[in-house]
Design a protein around this motif. Structure first.
Motif, short mmCIF file in Angstrom:
data_model
loop_
_atom_site.label_atom_id
_atom_site.label_comp_id
_atom_site.label_asym_id
_atom_site.label_seq_id
_atom_site.Cartn_x
_atom_site.Cartn_y
_atom_site.Cartn_z
N LYS A 191 1.23 1.99 3.24
CA LYS A 191 1.38 1.50 1.86
C LYS A 191 1.68 0.00 1.87
N ALA A 192 2.67 -0.41 2.68
CA ALA A 192 3.09 -1.81 2.69
C ALA A 192 1.95 -2.75 3.07
N MET A 193 1.05 -2.27 3.95
CA MET A 193 -0.05 -3.13 4.42
C MET A 193 -1.36 -2.85 3.67
N SER A 194 -1.28 -2.14 2.54
CA SER A 194 -2.48 -1.80 1.74
C SER A 194 -3.60 -1.22 2.60
N ALA A 195 -3.28 -0.13 3.29
CA ALA A 195 -4.25 0.48 4.22
C ALA A 195 -5.59 0.76 3.55
N TRP A 196 -5.55 1.04 2.23
CA TRP A 196 -6.77 1.40 1.50
C TRP A 196 -7.80 0.28 1.50
N ASP A 197 -7.39 -0.95 1.80
CA ASP A 197 -8.36 -2.04 1.89
C ASP A 197 -9.25 -1.90 3.12
N MET A 208 16.53 7.10 2.53
CA MET A 208 15.51 6.16 2.04
C MET A 208 14.17 6.42 2.74
N SER A 209 14.24 6.76 4.01
CA SER A 209 13.02 7.03 4.76
C SER A 209 12.29 8.25 4.17
N ARG A 210 13.06 9.30 3.87
CA ARG A 210 12.45 10.49 3.24
C ARG A 210 11.83 10.13 1.89
N ASP A 211 12.59 9.38 1.09
CA ASP A 211 12.10 9.03 -0.25
C ASP A 211 10.87 8.14 -0.17
N ASP A 212 10.93 7.18 0.76
CA ASP A 212 9.81 6.26 0.89
C ASP A 212 8.56 6.99 1.38
N ARG A 213 8.78 8.01 2.19
CA ARG A 213 7.64 8.80 2.68
C ARG A 213 6.93 9.43 1.48
N GLU A 248 2.14 9.25 -2.28
CA GLU A 248 1.57 9.13 -3.63
C GLU A 248 0.76 7.85 -3.78
N ALA A 249 1.31 6.74 -3.29
CA ALA A 249 0.62 5.45 -3.42
C ALA A 249 -0.72 5.49 -2.66
N LEU A 250 -0.72 6.07 -1.48
CA LEU A 250 -1.97 6.14 -0.70
C LEU A 250 -3.01 6.95 -1.47
#
Ligand code: PCA
Length: 331
Positions: free
Chosen positions: A213-219, A268-273, A278-280
């Protein structure tokens, strides 16, 4: 006489000023981390710094330098050891060239849930603390990334697809894993992921949903194979001399804030996961879990890695794993 009078007056002024300044000298610490301010790790570490500042009434003032802005990843531990910066955060398994013990949280099949990862951290903490102490360092807390999986720009269905594939990996063990699968690994820092893809240096990567997510993998990629490989951790640590300089109550405040940062960070790790998955998806990344043959092939590559680690790490590894198994069974 006037001169003498003047100096007495000056002395009196200096004396009055000395009384009005705080009785402690604030300790200014710099804490360097390679991860950007958007990372939940860095947010957690900034909260840790804030908690310490509040609990010590500003006596311990920690500035967190995110995104490798102060020093590069590989230089963080040496710099904290020398004391040029007082504290640091690193990806623990990047220390694997110093001892195979540091690879323990990047071994496939050993810990595949947050609960198991925590038991593994409890089992490895004493030995890692001793190893750090030998270098004048003291661990403060450790927080995992979500489990690691494989990003590709096609649907990964069979390990044969790794042939000739250039795969970005964040540490040596992940590189070995890629090699066991027949791929060509390249070690790349998280921050360099977009460039590695855009310049065609890599075709695929192994990392977490958070980094995806942080590195915008979808690009760059279309699929994430949620292989749940392992839960690697960051570790936050301090130069022991800097810690020893604090008075006892400030030391306790740092340790208390560190304990809080550890439990907060695991949540936070669980929540961020969950948020990152969702973001991906929202950005069109297809997430699947490896099935059948692929699952077996990943497992075989993982077993090979685990066995080679056991050989390299010897008796220490045996003790650590047996302690871990006891904790795991007791959960
Ligand atoms: N993100 C970091 C370390 C592991 C992870 O999930 C990275 O890929 O560099």
């Amino acid at each position: 006489m006037p001169t003498r009078l003047f100096s007495l007056a000056a002395l009196a002024t200096v004396g009055a000023m000395a009384v009005s300044v705080p009785t402690f000298a604030a300790e200014q610490w710099n804490l360097a981390t390679p991860y950007g301010d958007a990372s939940f790790h860095t947010q957690n570490t900034k909260q840790f710094a804030e908690d310490v500042r509040q609990a010590t009434d500003g006596e311990v003032d920690i500035t967190v330098h995110g995104g490798g802005s102060l020093i590069g990843h590989a230089e963080i531990k040496p710099s904290v050891r020398r004391g040029t910066v007082q504290a640091g955060e690193i990806f623990l398994s990047t220390l694997s060239n110093e001892s195979p013990i540091y690879e323990v949280d990047t071994l496939p099949g050993l810990a595949n849930s947050y609960e198991d990862a925590y038991a593994l951290w409890q089992a490895s903490k004493p030995i890692i603390t001793r190893m750090f102490a030998k270098e004048g360092l003291m661990p403060l807390y450790s927080v995992p990334w979500p489990s690691q999986g494989i990003y590709t720009d096609f649907e990964l269905t069979d390990a044969s697809q790794f042939q000739g594939l250039r795969v970005r990996a964040p540490n040596i063990n992940t590189q070995r894993f890629v090699e066991n699968l027949g791929g060509n690994p390249t070690e790349t820092e998280e921050a360099d992921i977009p460039t590695a893809f855009s310049t065609g240096r890599v075709d695929a990567m192994i990392t977490s949903v958070s980094t995806g997510k942080a590195m915008s993998a979808w690009d760059y990629v279309s699929n994430f194979s949620d292989a749940n490989l392992w839960f690697p951790k960051n570790i936050v640590f301090v130069n022991k001399r800097a810690f020893d300089r604090l008075d006892e109550s400030a030391q306790q405040a740092v340790l208390d804030a560190a304990a809080q940062a550890e439990s907060r960070g695991w949540q936070m790790s669980r929540d961020d996961r969950a948020a990152s998955v969702e973001a991906l998806k929202e950005h069109g990344v297809t997430i699947t879990e490896p099935q059948g043959e692929l699952q077996a092939q990943l497992q075989a590559a993982g077993n090979e890695l685990f066995e080679s680690w056991q050989e390299r790490a010897g008796e220490q590894a045996e003790q650590l794993v047996s302690d871990y198994r006891k904790r795991q069974a007791a959960q």
